[in-house]
Motif scaffolding. Structure first.
Motif, PDB file in Angstrom:
ATOM      1  N   LYS A  37      50.782  41.356  52.750  1.00  0.00           N
ATOM      2  CA  LYS A  37      49.746  42.166  52.102  1.00  0.00           C
ATOM      3  C   LYS A  37      48.644  41.280  51.509  1.00  0.00           C
ATOM      4  O   LYS A  37      47.463  41.613  51.591  1.00  0.00           O
ATOM      5  CB  LYS A  37      50.360  43.063  51.040  1.00  0.00           C
ATOM      6  N   ILE A  38      49.034  40.159  50.913  1.00  0.00           N
ATOM      7  CA  ILE A  38      48.037  39.235  50.354  1.00  0.00           C
ATOM      8  C   ILE A  38      47.131  38.710  51.461  1.00  0.00           C
ATOM      9  O   ILE A  38      45.904  38.698  51.323  1.00  0.00           O
ATOM     10  CB  ILE A  38      48.713  38.073  49.608  1.00  0.00           C
ATOM     11  N   LEU A  39      47.736  38.266  52.566  1.00  0.00           N
ATOM     12  CA  LEU A  39      46.958  37.685  53.653  1.00  0.00           C
ATOM     13  C   LEU A  39      45.980  38.679  54.281  1.00  0.00           C
ATOM     14  O   LEU A  39      44.970  38.271  54.850  1.00  0.00           O
ATOM     15  CB  LEU A  39      47.892  37.111  54.725  1.00  0.00           C
ATOM     16  N   CYS A  40      46.258  39.959  54.164  1.00  0.00           N
ATOM     17  CA  CYS A  40      45.376  40.999  54.704  1.00  0.00           C
ATOM     18  C   CYS A  40      44.379  41.533  53.677  1.00  0.00           C
ATOM     19  O   CYS A  40      43.531  42.366  54.019  1.00  0.00           O
ATOM     20  CB  CYS A  40      46.216  42.163  55.229  1.00  0.00           C
ATOM     21  N   SER A  41      44.484  41.056  52.447  1.00  0.00           N
ATOM     22  CA  SER A  41      43.634  41.626  51.398  1.00  0.00           C
ATOM     23  C   SER A  41      42.222  41.036  51.407  1.00  0.00           C
ATOM     24  O   SER A  41      42.017  39.858  51.695  1.00  0.00           O
ATOM     25  CB  SER A  41      44.268  41.429  50.026  1.00  0.00           C
ATOM     26  N   LYS A  42      41.286  41.871  51.077  1.00  0.00           N
ATOM     27  CA  LYS A  42      39.878  41.468  50.993  1.00  0.00           C
ATOM     28  C   LYS A  42      39.695  40.396  49.913  1.00  0.00           C
ATOM     29  O   LYS A  42      38.953  39.436  50.105  1.00  0.00           O
ATOM     30  CB  LYS A  42      39.029  42.700  50.680  1.00  0.00           C
ATOM     31  N   ASP A  43      40.369  40.561  48.769  1.00  0.00           N
ATOM     32  CA  ASP A  43      40.243  39.597  47.679  1.00  0.00           C
ATOM     33  C   ASP A  43      40.673  38.201  48.123  1.00  0.00           C
ATOM     34  O   ASP A  43      40.009  37.216  47.830  1.00  0.00           O
ATOM     35  CB  ASP A  43      41.073  40.030  46.469  1.00  0.00           C
ATOM     36  N   PHE A  44      41.791  38.113  48.825  1.00  0.00           N
ATOM     37  CA  PHE A  44      42.268  36.818  49.301  1.00  0.00           C
ATOM     38  C   PHE A  44      41.304  36.242  50.336  1.00  0.00           C
ATOM     39  O   PHE A  44      40.975  35.062  50.291  1.00  0.00           O
ATOM     40  CB  PHE A  44      43.676  36.937  49.897  1.00  0.00           C
ATOM     41  N   TYR A  45      40.866  37.070  51.244  1.00  0.00           N
ATOM     42  CA  TYR A  45      39.952  36.631  52.294  1.00  0.00           C
ATOM     43  C   TYR A  45      38.674  36.038  51.704  1.00  0.00           C
ATOM     44  O   TYR A  45      38.179  35.009  52.171  1.00  0.00           O
ATOM     45  CB  TYR A  45      39.624  37.809  53.216  1.00  0.00           C
ATOM     46  N   GLN A  46      38.142  36.647  50.647  1.00  0.00           N
ATOM     47  CA  GLN A  46      36.882  36.204  50.053  1.00  0.00           C
ATOM     48  C   GLN A  46      37.046  35.026  49.090  1.00  0.00           C
ATOM     49  O   GLN A  46      36.080  34.329  48.807  1.00  0.00           O
ATOM     50  CB  GLN A  46      36.214  37.360  49.327  1.00  0.00           C
ATOM     51  N   ALA A  47      38.230  34.812  48.577  1.00  0.00           N
ATOM     52  CA  ALA A  47      38.456  33.758  47.578  1.00  0.00           C
ATOM     53  C   ALA A  47      38.497  32.380  48.215  1.00  0.00           C
ATOM     54  O   ALA A  47      38.999  32.200  49.323  1.00  0.00           O
ATOM     55  CB  ALA A  47      39.758  34.024  46.837  1.00  0.00           C
ATOM     56  N   ILE A 113      36.437  27.924  37.786  1.00  0.00           N
ATOM     57  CA  ILE A 113      36.185  27.856  39.236  1.00  0.00           C
ATOM     58  C   ILE A 113      37.112  28.755  40.031  1.00  0.00           C
ATOM     59  O   ILE A 113      36.882  28.982  41.214  1.00  0.00           O
ATOM     60  CB  ILE A 113      36.271  26.416  39.773  1.00  0.00           C
ATOM     61  N   LEU A 114      38.162  29.265  39.394  1.00  0.00           N
ATOM     62  CA  LEU A 114      39.146  30.074  40.113  1.00  0.00           C
ATOM     63  C   LEU A 114      38.572  31.448  40.475  1.00  0.00           C
ATOM     64  O   LEU A 114      38.009  32.134  39.633  1.00  0.00           O
ATOM     65  CB  LEU A 114      40.415  30.232  39.285  1.00  0.00           C
ATOM     66  N   ASP A 115      38.738  31.803  41.729  1.00  0.00           N
ATOM     67  CA  ASP A 115      38.289  33.102  42.212  1.00  0.00           C
ATOM     68  C   ASP A 115      39.387  34.164  42.103  1.00  0.00           C
ATOM     69  O   ASP A 115      39.106  35.353  42.006  1.00  0.00           O
ATOM     70  CB  ASP A 115      37.865  33.003  43.684  1.00  0.00           C
ATOM     71  N   LEU A 116      40.626  33.708  42.163  1.00  0.00           N
ATOM     72  CA  LEU A 116      41.755  34.620  42.218  1.00  0.00           C
ATOM     73  C   LEU A 116      42.971  33.943  41.606  1.00  0.00           C
ATOM     74  O   LEU A 116      43.188  32.742  41.842  1.00  0.00           O
ATOM     75  CB  LEU A 116      42.025  34.953  43.685  1.00  0.00           C
ATOM     76  N   ILE A 117      43.731  34.683  40.813  1.00  0.00           N
ATOM     77  CA  ILE A 117      44.935  34.137  40.194  1.00  0.00           C
ATOM     78  C   ILE A 117      46.085  35.119  40.426  1.00  0.00           C
ATOM     79  O   ILE A 117      45.983  36.294  40.080  1.00  0.00           O
ATOM     80  CB  ILE A 117      44.759  33.926  38.674  1.00  0.00           C
ATOM     81  N   TYR A 118      47.153  34.623  41.049  1.00  0.00           N
ATOM     82  CA  TYR A 118      48.367  35.409  41.217  1.00  0.00           C
ATOM     83  C   TYR A 118      49.351  34.950  40.137  1.00  0.00           C
ATOM     84  O   TYR A 118      49.597  33.763  39.997  1.00  0.00           O
ATOM     85  CB  TYR A 118      48.984  35.196  42.598  1.00  0.00           C
ATOM     86  N   ILE A 119      49.908  35.906  39.407  1.00  0.00           N
ATOM     87  CA  ILE A 119      50.831  35.561  38.322  1.00  0.00           C
ATOM     88  C   ILE A 119      52.205  36.185  38.581  1.00  0.00           C
ATOM     89  O   ILE A 119      52.312  37.265  39.178  1.00  0.00           O
ATOM     90  CB  ILE A 119      50.294  36.013  36.947  1.00  0.00           C
ATOM     91  N   PRO A 120      53.256  35.511  38.160  1.00  0.00           N
ATOM     92  CA  PRO A 120      54.599  36.073  38.354  1.00  0.00           C
ATOM     93  C   PRO A 120      54.906  37.138  37.320  1.00  0.00           C
ATOM     94  O   PRO A 120      54.291  37.175  36.248  1.00  0.00           O
ATOM     95  CB  PRO A 120      55.514  34.863  38.167  1.00  0.00           C
ATOM     96  N   ALA A 121      55.824  37.982  37.659  1.00  0.00           N
ATOM     97  CA  ALA A 121      56.296  38.999  36.710  1.00  0.00           C
ATOM     98  C   ALA A 121      57.809  39.035  36.776  1.00  0.00           C
ATOM     99  O   ALA A 121      58.400  38.771  37.815  1.00  0.00           O
ATOM    100  CB  ALA A 121      55.729  40.368  37.063  1.00  0.00           C
ATOM    101  N   LEU A 122      58.416  39.301  35.663  1.00  0.00           N
ATOM    102  CA  LEU A 122      59.867  39.354  35.624  1.00  0.00           C
ATOM    103  C   LEU A 122      60.387  40.481  36.491  1.00  0.00           C
ATOM    104  O   LEU A 122      61.396  40.368  37.164  1.00  0.00           O
ATOM    105  CB  LEU A 122      60.358  39.521  34.183  1.00  0.00           C
TER     106      LEU A 122
END
Length: 123
Positions: A37-47, A113-122
């Motif tokens: 899902k991440i690899l297909c996302s617009k946000d990931f593609y643009q970051a 400078i970060l365009d996107l941040i993925y964070i973990p969740a419990l």
């Protein structure tokens, strides 16, 4: 009847559930689905500059996204009470923190400078 759990009780319960999911192979399946899902996302593609976490102890592992070319990836590390991000690639040296979390060695970057941040969740 009070059925509420304390924060610590809830955390322990969810960690136990996560360990069962890991031992049953469910975590790998979920990780693969999320990576797709991440690899297909617009946000990931643009970051261009992406921060993510290094999965430990049964966490969802999204590190396969770091195989994508033409993107810069950053991992967090704790210094005193500050969270810093350091550029990471396959040849980066890592250090294990006091919390047993692999952290990258190197100079921290300006998080602006970060365009996107993925964070973990419990959970």
């Amino acid at each position: 009847m009070n059925t509420s759990l304390t924060k610590n009780e809830l955390r322990l319960k969810v960690k136990s559930m996560r360990e069962k999911m890991l031992s049953n192979g469910v975590t790998n399946s979920i990780s693969d689905t999320i990576v797709s899902k991440i690899l297909c996302s617009k946000d990931f593609y643009q970051a261009k500059n992406i921060a993510l976490y290094y999965a430990i102890k049964g966490e969802i592992d999204i590190t396969p996204i770091m195989k994508v070319a033409n993107k810069n990836f950053y991992l967090p590390r704790c210094r005193n009470s500050n969270l810093e991000f350091v550029k990471y690639n396959n040849s980066s040296l890592m250090n294990v923190s006091k919390f047993s979390i692999p952290e990258p060695l190197g100079n921290p970057i300006n998080p602006a400078i970060l365009d996107l941040i993925y964070i973990p969740a419990l959970c």
